[in-house]
Design an enzyme around this catalytic site. Structure first.
Site, short mmCIF file in Angstrom:
data_model
loop_
_atom_site.label_atom_id
_atom_site.label_comp_id
_atom_site.label_asym_id
_atom_site.label_seq_id
_atom_site.Cartn_x
_atom_site.Cartn_y
_atom_site.Cartn_z
CG ASP A 1 -5.00 -6.88 -1.46
OD1 ASP A 1 -4.12 -6.00 -1.65
OD2 ASP A 1 -5.77 -7.28 -2.35
CG ASN B 1 4.36 -7.51 -3.67
OD1 ASN B 1 4.24 -7.94 -2.52
ND2 ASN B 1 3.31 -7.34 -4.46
C1 FPP Z 1 -0.94 -5.43 -0.16
O1 FPP Z 1 -1.61 -4.20 -0.22
C2 FPP Z 1 0.09 -5.40 0.84
C3 FPP Z 1 1.43 -5.56 0.59
C4 FPP Z 1 1.97 -5.76 -0.76
C5 FPP Z 1 2.43 -5.50 1.64
C6 FPP Z 1 2.03 -5.92 3.02
C7 FPP Z 1 2.87 -5.15 3.92
C8 FPP Z 1 2.52 -4.70 5.14
C9 FPP Z 1 1.26 -5.05 5.82
C10 FPP Z 1 3.46 -3.79 5.80
C11 FPP Z 1 4.20 -4.33 6.96
C12 FPP Z 1 4.76 -5.66 6.69
C13 FPP Z 1 5.62 -6.24 7.52
C14 FPP Z 1 5.98 -7.64 7.24
C15 FPP Z 1 6.23 -5.55 8.66
P1 FPP Z 1 -1.64 -3.42 -1.59
O2 FPP Z 1 -0.55 -2.42 -1.57
O3 FPP Z 1 -1.56 -4.38 -2.73
O4 FPP Z 1 -3.02 -2.73 -1.55
P2 FPP Z 1 -3.92 -2.31 -2.81
O5 FPP Z 1 -4.36 -3.59 -3.44
O6 FPP Z 1 -5.03 -1.56 -2.18
O7 FPP Z 1 -3.07 -1.48 -3.70
#
Ligand code: FPP
Length: 254
Positions: free
Chosen positions: A36, A84
């Site tokens: 996250d 998501n």
């Molecule tokens: C949460 O951060 C993360 C995700 C929803 C996606 C995770 C994806 C990656 C690490 C990219 C690469 C993945 C792969 C499998 C190659 P957030 O966007 O919810 O962060 P925030 O809470 O700060 O908004």
């Protein structure tokens, strides 16, 4: 005096972990990560959210190899949750493209590094090109014997349980024959052991529907560090915290 039975480090990551106090003989077998904070990392740097996800991908590549060097046998990460899809279309399609790009670009490296890839989630509703890239990755790494890396894509823990119940009914299992084992073997990746340690970055104290069946007895470690900034020392810190816990599985301390 150094105990002769204590496992000796075999690489730089293990030496670093041992120096920090990690016992290599008691590593968590299966580590799961809720990656996250990509969005917050990006806005903190004045950049678009997708830049944060791209940085998160770089972190993931590194952490996978570090976990493998450390001696973790199974690593499972939450790449895209069933919830998501509710994000803005631009972010959803950007993430789909990024995951597909990662699956295609990393294929040879993952084979070379002996990583076995599995995917947990409902791939029926992801773009067909992504589905194909993930299926290629699974097939091409199936014989690898190193770390098992499981990508949770379009994954929801409740949906997984519902799918397992459907499979029970399709298989004609009688109500009296339904037990935890019958359900567990109908989960998306039944060959995986339950996670021992669940890491969540960026400070939120939530499970977010991740591996809710399998993580019933997982130790939870939450760090304030955002996923793009998650370094090897954070991984070592999580393992140390895990080793300091007294895992009782409902019984009394030994
Ligand atoms: C949460 O951060 C993360 C995700 C929803 C996606 C995770 C994806 C990656 C690490 C990219 C690469 C993945 C792969 C499998 C190659 P957030 O966007 O919810 O962060 P925030 O809470 O700060 O908004």
């Amino acid at each position: 005096m150094v105990e002769s039975s204590a496992p000796q480090p075999h690489n730089e990551i293990q030496s670093r972990a041992v120096t920090a106090g990690v016992n290599l003989a008691a590593l968590p077998k299966h580590v799961a990560i809720i990656m996250d904070g990509n969005g917050r990392w990006a806005s903190g740097h004045g950049m678009m959210r997708l830049v944060g996800h791209r940085q998160g991908y770089k972190t993931l590549k590194r952490v996978l190899l570090e976990a493998s060097d450390l001696g973790i046998q199974y690593l499972t990460v939450y790449g895209f949750s069933a919830e998501n899809w509710r994000r803005p279309e631009e972010e959803v399609s950007g993430l789909m493209r990024l995951i597909e790009e990662a699956a295609r670009n990393e294929l040879n490296d993952l084979i070379e590094k002996n990583v076995r890839v599995l995917v947990a989630g409902d791939l029926k509703t992801v773009p067909p090109t992504l589905r194909n890239a993930l299926n290629d990755l699974i097939a091409s790494t199936a014989e690898n014997t190193g770390i098992t890396f499981t990508l949770a894509i379009n994954y929801g823990g409740r949906a997984e349980i519902v799918d397992a119940v459907r499979a029970l009914l399709r298989d004609g299992v009688a109500p009296d024959e339904i037990d935890e084992e019958a359900l567990a073997k109908r989960m998306y990746c039944p060959s995986l052991p339950d996670p021992d340690l669940m890491i969540r970055t960026a400070g939120e104290m939530r499970w977010s529907n991740f591996l809710i069946w399998q993580a019933a007895y997982a130790e939870l470690f939450v760090t304030d560090v955002s996923w793009p900034d998650f370094g090897v020392d954070n991984l070592i810190e999580a393992v140390l915290a895990y080793q300091e816990r007294d895992r009782k599985f409902g019984a009394l301390s030994s």
